[in-house]
Design a protein around this motif. Structure first.
Motif, PDB file in Angstrom:
ATOM      1  N   PRO A  28       0.812  -1.346   0.037  1.00 16.95           N
ATOM      2  CA  PRO A  28      -0.104  -0.006   0.013  1.00 16.95           C
ATOM      3  C   PRO A  28       0.925   1.242   0.190  1.00 16.95           C
ATOM      4  CG  PRO A  28      -0.838  -1.682   1.503  1.00 16.95           C
ATOM      5  CD  PRO A  28       0.306  -2.071   1.043  1.00 16.95           C
ATOM      6  N   GLY A  29       0.488   2.097  -0.863  1.00 15.11           N
ATOM      7  CA  GLY A  29       0.925   3.554  -1.029  1.00 15.11           C
ATOM      8  C   GLY A  29       2.259   3.462  -1.764  1.00 15.11           C
ATOM      9  N   MET A  30       2.530   2.284  -2.517  1.00 17.71           N
ATOM     10  CA  MET A  30       3.953   2.000  -3.409  1.00 17.71           C
ATOM     11  C   MET A  30       3.296   2.482  -4.735  1.00 17.71           C
ATOM     12  SD  MET A  30       6.038  -1.105  -1.897  1.00 17.71           S
ATOM     13  CE  MET A  30       7.002  -0.802  -3.228  1.00 17.71           C
ATOM     14  N   THR A  31       4.060   3.036  -5.732  1.00 20.61           N
ATOM     15  CA  THR A  31       3.608   3.214  -7.031  1.00 20.61           C
ATOM     16  C   THR A  31       4.885   2.366  -7.935  1.00 20.61           C
ATOM     17  OG1 THR A  31       4.833   5.236  -7.407  1.00 20.61           O
ATOM     18  CG2 THR A  31       2.542   5.158  -6.897  1.00 20.61           C
ATOM     19  N   ARG A  32       4.166   1.923  -9.259  1.00 24.74           N
ATOM     20  CA  ARG A  32       5.372   1.175  -9.905  1.00 24.74           C
ATOM     21  C   ARG A  32       6.488   2.108 -10.527  1.00 24.74           C
ATOM     22  NH1 ARG A  32       4.107  -3.624  -9.697  1.00 24.74           N
ATOM     23  NH2 ARG A  32       2.027  -4.850  -9.493  1.00 24.74           N
ATOM     24  N   SER A  33       7.695   1.619 -10.767  1.00 27.31           N
ATOM     25  CA  SER A  33       8.487   2.462 -11.403  1.00 27.31           C
ATOM     26  C   SER A  33       8.047   2.338 -13.083  1.00 27.31           C
ATOM     27  CB  SER A  33       9.810   1.658 -11.532  1.00 27.31           C
ATOM     28  OG  SER A  33       9.762   0.376 -12.254  1.00 27.31           O
ATOM     29  N   ILE A  34       8.496   3.514 -13.613  1.00 23.41           N
ATOM     30  CA  ILE A  34       8.146   3.753 -14.919  1.00 23.41           C
ATOM     31  C   ILE A  34       8.552   2.485 -15.900  1.00 23.41           C
ATOM     32  CG2 ILE A  34      10.346   4.630 -15.814  1.00 23.41           C
ATOM     33  CD1 ILE A  34       8.281   6.883 -17.284  1.00 23.41           C
ATOM     34  N   GLU A  35       9.438   1.700 -15.519  1.00 22.44           N
ATOM     35  CA  GLU A  35       9.876   0.429 -16.455  1.00 22.44           C
ATOM     36  C   GLU A  35       8.717  -0.736 -16.364  1.00 22.44           C
ATOM     37  OE1 GLU A  35      11.634   1.879 -14.152  1.00 22.44           O
ATOM     38  OE2 GLU A  35      13.295   3.095 -15.428  1.00 22.44           O
ATOM     39  N   HIS A  36       7.810  -0.532 -15.335  1.00 23.98           N
ATOM     40  CA  HIS A  36       6.809  -1.458 -15.241  1.00 23.98           C
ATOM     41  C   HIS A  36       5.494  -0.945 -15.521  1.00 23.98           C
ATOM     42  CE1 HIS A  36       9.179  -4.174 -12.190  1.00 23.98           C
ATOM     43  NE2 HIS A  36       9.448  -4.585 -13.567  1.00 23.98           N
ATOM     44  N   ARG A  37       5.495   0.336 -16.184  1.00 23.27           N
ATOM     45  CA  ARG A  37       3.970   0.747 -16.652  1.00 23.27           C
ATOM     46  C   ARG A  37       4.083   0.292 -18.139  1.00 23.27           C
ATOM     47  NH1 ARG A  37       4.237   6.779 -13.532  1.00 23.27           N
ATOM     48  NH2 ARG A  37       5.242   5.785 -11.483  1.00 23.27           N
ATOM     49  N   VAL A  38       2.748   0.242 -18.376  1.00 20.52           N
ATOM     50  CA  VAL A  38       2.513  -0.011 -19.837  1.00 20.52           C
ATOM     51  C   VAL A  38       1.786   0.999 -20.505  1.00 20.52           C
ATOM     52  CG1 VAL A  38       0.650  -1.355 -21.235  1.00 20.52           C
ATOM     53  CG2 VAL A  38       1.479  -2.455 -19.051  1.00 20.52           C
TER      54      VAL A  38
END
Length: 524
Positions: free
Chosen positions: A450-460
């Motif tokens: 909770p509260g974490m966001t994915r790094s840009i390398e894991h975004r589609v």
């Protein structure tokens, strides 16, 4: 979803034809309701030798109106597509599993109707009149031991429970009134028969041929209950049954044909096969029981039915599509108690409908994907490979599944192996072993707390949507905080963007414009 309950035994109460609609689930009515993209009719005479090749890989259900130039039509490929199964349940392919699970939670109503009201007993043939070789039964595969009746649903009573057991068994023609029945693989029917044969007793049995696709789906399920009630549950309507003419079994009154008889008391002694099996390879000759035909009953204008089983186009066979739906329902029920947020389950029919299973789920805690894999390994002996993905992957898309496997999987970290598990005996890869190895593929992205966001390398990536706040100027936008290039375009409403490139260059000459780790622009 809640788990599917075990249904209690259902009493078959006397009624009349008015108690149930005996035409609602008529096979002919189902075929007539299919559109041209799903159904084709061959009006002229067709040799029985040509039927198999005309059904092989055919995306449509086919009705041969004059097989062998005779008067009994033959239907094939009826359940050989997910879209036709969905039409049978009055839903869409995507919602098919959910509809099946919903109906399984309902109690099925079974009503006995008198023989005078039962369409399937409008014509009764006994003695020398009943003859397998007068039915349009064709050779399905080049090395098959004989013509097979392949769309037959079997009905027997388990003396230990009093319940009717329903399954799907093929019949290899041996003569006018004898046929081989495959009873090698573990099943309820096999156990019931062995018990009878050990006492030197015949087992009364009946086979329905020419039935609604829902009945075939019910016959593949493995839920401890009176399975006549299971058919009624999946139909979401009362099931009318009628007593056979030459034994006391109850069978669907609205079928096209009923083949009555018994399995003899001699056990697994007669050769049966070869036959093209549901995994796309031949099964060899096996010792099996013999079925003896005592009566054929049918509608006045009946349709006989054949099912496609094997070959290189597995995804377009009746057996694979039916097995896939059964696999999905079984897996879903197992996952309900193993993990929490299952989004979708899909068994690809190209693998026989059972060997490869895909699951989309939302992990709540680290390791849930592996828990799901373990649950599926255990719930079905036939499942060999399990693929678990995040909810953003469409598990019905081969394209997206290949992408997830290529970009979200490391074999040394994400592969789950389990050896020496119970095997499906027909699996040709076993090489004589009685055990199988199973593999799970965790294709999920790293777990986010909770509260974490994915790094840009894991975004589609996706096309820009240009949604967000407007500002009076680009300066005001950057004064508000870091902005992506898309957000800068959105901030002024531009439909071009090249002027922003010029603005960044000009403004950067007099004021520092920096970029953060995600590439957003901000005033330094």
């Amino acid at each position: 979803m809640s788990s599917v309950p075990v249904l209690s035994g259902v009493a078959k109460e006397k009624g009349d034809a008015a108690a149930v609609d005996l035409e609602q689930f008529d096979l002919r009515r189902f075929l007539d309701a299919l559109g041209s993209e799903e159904f084709s009719s061959i009006d002229g005479p067709v040799d029985l030798a040509a039927v198999a090749s005309m059904l092989e890989g055919n995306p449509q259900a086919v009705l041969f109106r004059q097989p062998a130039g005779e008067s009994i039509p033959l239907a094939g490929n009826v359940a050989a597509s997910r879209s036709r199964l969905a039409k049978a349940f009055n839903t869409t392919p995507e919602n098919l599993l959910g509809e099946v699970l919903k109906r399984l939670r309902k109690k099925g109503e079974v009503v006995e109707v008198p023989r005078s009201a039962a369409p399937v007993q409008q014509v009764v043939l006994t003695g020398d009149e009943c003859d397998f070789t007068k039915l349009p039964v064709h050779l399905q595969h080049g090395l098959d031991g004989a013509p097979y009746i392949s769309a037959s649903i079997d009905f027997v009573v388990d003396p230990n429970t009093g319940w009717t057991n329903v399954g799907v068994r093929r019949l290899m023609l041996r003569g006018r009134r004898t046929a081989g029945v495959d009873l090698v693989a573990p099943s309820d029917l096999r156990a019931i028969y062995i018990e009878h044969a050990s006492r030197g007793e015949r087992l009364p049995i009946a086979f329905a041929v020419g039935t609604h696709p829902i009945d075939h789906v019910a016959a593949t399920m493995r839920i401890p209950t009176d399975e006549l009630a299971l058919i009624a549950s999946l139909r979401d309507a009362p099931l009318g049954v009628v007593k056979c003419v030459t034994n006391d079994l109850m069978v669907p009154a609205d079928a096209q044909f009923i083949l009555e008889g018994y399995l003899d008391e001699h056990g697994h002694v007669e050769p049966e096969g070869p036959y093209g099996e549901f995994l796309g390879y031949y099964g060899g000759v096996k010792k099996n029981p013999v079925f003896h035909l005592t009566a054929i009953t049918h509608r006045r204008n009946p349709i006989f039915q054949t099912a496609t089983i094997s070959g290189r186009t597995m995804a377009r066979t009746d057996t694979s599509q039916l097995c896939a739906l059964r696999t999905e329902a079984t897996v879903w029920r197992a996952l309900e108690v193993a993990v929490r947020e299952v989004k979708a389950v899909y068994a690809n029919a190209a693998t026989g409908g059972m060997f490869n299973v895909r699951i989309a789920m939302q992990q709540r805690v680290p390791g849930e994907a592996r828990n799901a894999i373990a649950a599926v390994f255990s719930c079905l002996a036939n499942v060999k490979h399990v693929f678990v993905v995040d909810p953003d992957i469409d598990i019905f898309s081969d394209e997206q599944m290949e992408w997830a496997l290529a970009t979200r999987f490391q074999a040394d970290r994400d592969l789950v192996l389990q050896d020496r598990m119970r095997a499906m005996p027909l699996d040709p890869s076993l090489g004589g072993s009685h055990h199988t190895a199973k593999a799970g593929f965790d294709l999920t992205l790293p777990f986010l707390r909770p509260g974490m966001t994915r790094s840009i390398e894991h975004r589609v990536p996706a096309p820009p949507a240009f949604e967000g706040r407007r500002f009076d100027s680009l300066e005001a936008a950057l004064e508000d905080g870091p902005k992506s290039f898309e957000q800068l375009m959105t901030s002024t409403g531009t439909r071009d963007g090249r002027e922003i490139v010029r603005w960044l260059e000009d403004t950067g000459a007099t004021r520092t414009i920096a970029r953060d780790e995600e590439g957003r622009y901000f005033f330094g």
